[in-house]
Scaffold this active site. Structure first.
Site, short mmCIF file in Angstrom:
data_model
loop_
_atom_site.label_atom_id
_atom_site.label_comp_id
_atom_site.label_asym_id
_atom_site.label_seq_id
_atom_site.Cartn_x
_atom_site.Cartn_y
_atom_site.Cartn_z
N SER A 134 16.01 -6.12 26.28
CA SER A 134 15.94 -7.58 26.28
C SER A 134 16.62 -8.14 27.51
CB SER A 134 16.65 -8.15 25.03
OG SER A 134 18.06 -8.07 25.18
N ASP A 135 16.17 -9.32 27.95
CA ASP A 135 17.00 -10.07 28.89
C ASP A 135 18.23 -10.53 28.09
OD1 ASP A 135 17.83 -11.30 31.21
OD2 ASP A 135 15.95 -12.35 31.56
N SER A 136 19.22 -11.09 28.76
CA SER A 136 20.47 -11.39 28.08
C SER A 136 20.25 -12.28 26.85
CB SER A 136 21.43 -12.08 29.03
OG SER A 136 22.60 -12.48 28.33
#
Length: 299
Positions: free
Chosen positions: A265-267
């Site tokens: 995932s992105d942050s």
């Protein structure tokens, strides 16, 4: 270090492998000790504002000490990651080569130069103990007022982005660093920065296949890891953004595209995601259920 078989790992150790986190400190401190001891984390991401990154030796020493401490605690070797795209998104600056961004590389008209730069960059990363690079960017920059991609993209042509993305993947592979293509399914046609809000891309799946998705489809068999984007595609999933969407991560990515690599995932701290989910813990559970393998708790 001998890696234990999956069945020998406790439930806590297995869950810990899902987590990649940041911590503040230029050396090992009580914060990272607690994350390793209590959460059994699987990885760490570096930022210059959090970890100094003031010289090659400081980064090398930090990576070495983290891996030694993981070994002492009988943990698996850590994934150590960074965003080192070249150009304006380059976390490692002091003591490291300043590489051109993707747009500049594309303008040279020499695809092999992208591979050479990625190889050199990857060797620098590996020399300081970094095993994963969150690059290359495969977003097709089709909107000129895009507030977050712009010069980070190889350009507006899906075919050219795919070709230069392939060259970058080959370079990082040659250097022995795991590359991570991003931001699936494509962040190039937006007017909102997903760090601050939730971008909406109102395209059909057929349209996406010809544009934003094209480089990801083309390189799906070459990319060892892929990072999701916090974008809403209402004609595919009207409720959940890509990071939280089983229709996108399982249906399109795993089933339609037959992608076999890691999904990161992105942050989960970003504004766009939290606009689509009530809390970070809820986002973590939902994204894991949708098909994310590593949950990034980045800055």
């Amino acid at each position: 270090m001998k890696i234990p078989p999956l069945e020998a790992m406790s439930l806590e150790e297995k869950v810990g492998q899902l987590f990649m986190t940041f911590f503040s400190g230029e050396e090992i401190n009580v914060d990272i000790e607690k994350l390793m001891e209590e959460c059994k984390i699987g990885g760490v991401i570096y930022y210059e504002w959090a970890n100094g990154l003031s010289s090659r030796e400081q980064v090398r020493r930090l990576s070495r000490d983290l891996q030694e401490r993981a070994k002492e605690k009988s943990l698996l070797p850590l994934f150590i990651a960074v965003d080192q795209e070249g150009g304006r998104v380059s976390r490692l600056k002091k003591g490291f080569t300043e590489f051109s961004g993707n747009a500049a590389l594309a303008l040279t008209g020499e695809p092999s130069l992208t591979k050479r730069c990625a190889t050199a960059m990857g060797k620098e990363l590996r020399s300081v103990g970094i095993s994963i690079n969150f690059a290359p960017v495969l977003d097709v920059n089709s909107r000129y007022d895009n507030p977050v991609i712009g010069m980070r993209s190889f350009g507006e042509s899906p075919e050219e982005v795919a070709e230069l993305g392939f060259q970058a993947l080959e370079g990082f592979h040659q250097a022995g660093v795991m590359a991570t293509v991003k931001h699936f399914p494509g962040h190039g046609d937006v007017s909102v920065d997903s760090h601050k809000g939730l971008p909406i891309v109102d395209k059909t799946f057929k349209d996406l296949q010809k544009s934003d998705l094209f480089p990801f489809i083309k390189l799906s068999k070459n990319a060892p890891a892929l990072m999701t984007g916090h974008l809403l595609f209402p004609q595919i999933d009207a409720k959940y953004c890509a990071t939280l969407s089983k229709k996108i991560l399982t249906g399109i990515l795993r089933e339609d595209m037959q992608y076999k690599g890691l999904v990161i995932s992105d942050s989960l701290f970003m504004g766009g995601l939290l606009e689509n989910c009530p809390s970070i813990s809820a986002a973590a559970i939902r994204s894991f259920s949708a098909g994310v393998d590593i949950l990034l708790f980045g800055g």
